[in-house]
Design a protein around this motif. Structure first.
Motif: not given
Length: 615
Positions: A589-615
């Motif tokens: 819902k940020k900046d209108g209803v849209f889900w694209g490459k940049e949003k996926i990349k940003n979220r991916n970076k966040k999840l991978l940081k969590f995985i790398k930090d813990n595993f």
């Protein structure tokens, strides 16, 4: 003889070394019939066709060990217990008096294994099951019974009651007459060993003997043939006691780990080796080696030494029995801790959390002995070992290595049994070394080739390889769901919300937010033709119930968002509100209803940081 002659005026009991009640009733909607279903079907078919058959129903062979005035049932106890349960239902439905003339139910003296007997007597002989209208009510109530075997007793009773409650009195009376007059063969043996040998080779419609039951029989037969009477009586009693304790543990473990799996773990603990040739082969080899030792000693030693060697042979059997008992105790202790029964999962109890994690990630039978050895350590070291195992197993799944983990970790495991250690320091060194060494590798991203050569197989788990595989996103469905569960708990911990058990999300599916099959509608809310590595990345994945996931598939983003919000706000039926769903809803819902490459990349970076930090 007929069944009535076999049971009336005899005191029959199930000895503790026998398994408790294990016959089951089919689950609702299950096509396959279980043992209790088949038994009732057989009896009712006979009742319906008795005029044509013109012969008594046959209940099969029953094998007893004579124990003074009492009879211990060795083979046929599942059938006998089921018949007693059926007679209890008939006793209730025929209002007692009508059944008295056929067979006086109150004159039957039957007791099951000690740890179940109090409840069995209460439910079957004192009719305390009226609080449940039917089997469906009992199952939906989700009442936790003391043992799984007592739950099966209750289910069998209610199943028989459901099937018979609407039958007319004449049909019930005919059924009641069929059982007491049914033919059966009663064998009584004074030798427990002979009885258990016959038990293994008996064929009936019940469950086949397990490796654990066969192992018990092999032990008893070996003891009977290789020890004089005074010693064999002592050892046979130890077998009885050991298996009595084991079968009690089985009733709490059987929904989570198979008894033959625990036996396989015990063999590895006994041999101090993660690699074995096969459970029953190893049992045979153990007994053959003990026999060889005895025979050699008998031929080559003086009388005094022969007595010492007899003691060694006895010690060998007792050592195996002790290992078997301790293995079941430790597995039960670990699983009970990891299941966190009747309580919330505690973030602050690190041992509980990592035990719960490992159980649900999956531990192979080959690696389970390392878990059991870790229980000898202090809690801090134990947690480190289990966390190390978690990392190894997870990386093994994600990197898709072909390494045999049991072979790789075997040397460390064998060294952990060093008997010269006066305290736990040496054991800590040898077990802890497994994870200590790996820990060093996992945190080193700049391994030189010469280092890799020295470190051998450990280098397969280094950071570079692991990170590269993580960039590929979903490569193993179970590992991905597991990591998303861990990420969910990471978000919950940040918000100071109670931890979520894996069992609460195990039926959730992994949702691709931007769908794998492209939605071709105009203005569908997604970037067009995303590369596969973006679509399949962790940033585009979240947990979603199977129902919602099936409904939305590759719909446009507005419809998906509506479904996400409905699920994330639905608090009915104790619905779980997942923080990762709320996180995704906010991003969409940020900046209108849209889900694209940049949003996926940003979220991916966040999840991978969590995985790398813990595993």
């Amino acid at each position: 003889m007929n069944f009535k002659e076999m049971v009336i005026e005899k005191e029959i009991y199930v000895p503790n070394y026998q398994r408790a009640y294990s016959w089951e009733v089919a689950k609702e909607g299950e096509k396959k019939k279980r043992q209790a279903d088949l038994f009732l079907e057989d009896v009712m078919n006979h009742v319906e066709n008795e005029a044509k058959v013109k012969e008594n129903f046959y209940l099969g062979n029953f094998l007893y060990e004579s124990d003074g005035e009492k009879f211990a049932i060795i083979d046929g106890q599942q059938r006998l217990t089921t018949i007693i349960i059926l007679l209890s239902v008939l006793n209730k439905l025929l209002k007692n008096e009508k059944l008295k003339d056929i067979i006086n139910f109150n004159n039957i003296k039957f007791s099951t294994v000690e740890y179940d007997n109090e409840e069995f007597q209460k439910y079957i002989f004192s009719n305390e099951l009226d609080k449940f209208n039917n089997l469906k009510d009992f199952r939906e109530s989700r009442i936790i019974t003391n043992t799984e075997s007592i739950r099966r007793v209750i289910e069998a009773y209610l199943y028989f009651k459901d099937e018979l409650v609407n039958k007319n009195v004449e049909k019930l009376q005919k059924l009641a007459e069929t059982i007491p007059q049914a033919k059966c063969t009663m064998n009584t043996i004074n030798s427990k060993v002979e009885a258990t040998q016959i038990f293994i080779f008996e064929n009936n419609r019940g469950k086949s003997p397990t490796n654990l039951e066969i192992t018990k029989t092999k032990l008893m037969y070996f003891i009977y043939n290789n020890f004089e009477k005074s010693i064999s009586e002592i050892l046979l009693k130890e077998v009885d006691n050991t298996f009595g304790k084991i079968y009690k543990k089985i009733t709490t473990l059987e929904n989570y780990i198979n008894e033959d799996t625990v036996l396989a773990i015990a063999i590895r603990m006994y041999k101090k080796n993660l690699r074995i040739d096969g459970v029953l082969t190893e049992v045979d080899n153990m007994l053959i080696n003990l026999k060889k030792q005895k025979d050699n000693d008998s031929n080559n030693t003086e009388n005094l030494e022969k007595e010492d060697n007899k003691k060694k042979l006895q010690d060998g059997i007792e050592k195996f029995l002790n290992t078997l008992e301790k293995t079941f105790e430790k597995v039960d202790s670990f699983i009970t801790k990891g299941l966190a029964k009747s309580k919330e999962l505690d973030f602050n109890d690190e041992y509980e959390y990592v035990a719960h994690s490992l159980i649900n990630l999956g531990i192979s039978v080959q690696l389970y002995p390392i878990v059991l050895k870790s229980l000898e350590l202090g809690e801090k070291e134990r947690v480190e070992v289990l966390k190390g195992l978690e990392k190894i197993i997870l990386r093994h799944l994600i990197i898709k290595t072909r390494a045999n983990l049991a072979e790789r970790l075997n040397e460390n495991f064998k060294n952990s049994f060093d008997s010269e250690a006066e305290n736990k320091n040496l054991i800590i060194k040898n077990i802890y070394n497994i994870t200590n060494k790996i820990k060093g590798i996992l945190t080193n991203t700049l391994l030189l080739e010469e280092d890799k050569k020295y470190l051998g197989w450990y280098s397969y788990w280094d950071e570079n390889i692991f990170h590269n595989e993580l960039e590929n996103g979903l490569t193993n469905l179970h590992a991905t769901r597991y990591l998303l569960w861990k990420y969910e708990n990471h978000l919950r911990k940040e918000k100071n919300i109670k931890a979520l058990k894996y069992t609460e999300i195990k039926n959730y599916q992994v949702e691709h937010i931007s769908p794998k099959t492209e939605n071709t509608e105009e203005n569908n809310g997604y970037d067009k033709k995303l590369e596969w590595n973006i679509l399949n990345s962790y940033g585009n994945l979240m947990l979603l119930t199977q129902k919602t996931n099936g409904e939305i598939q590759n719909k446009n983003l507005r419809e998906k968002l509506e479904a996400y919000e409905k699920e994330a706000k639905d608090e009915s039926n104790e619905k779980i509100i997942l923080k990762q769903q709320l996180e995704v809803i906010t991003e969409i819902k940020k900046d209108g209803v849209f889900w694209g490459k940049e949003k996926i990349k940003n979220r991916n970076k966040k999840l991978l940081k969590f995985i790398k930090d813990n595993f």
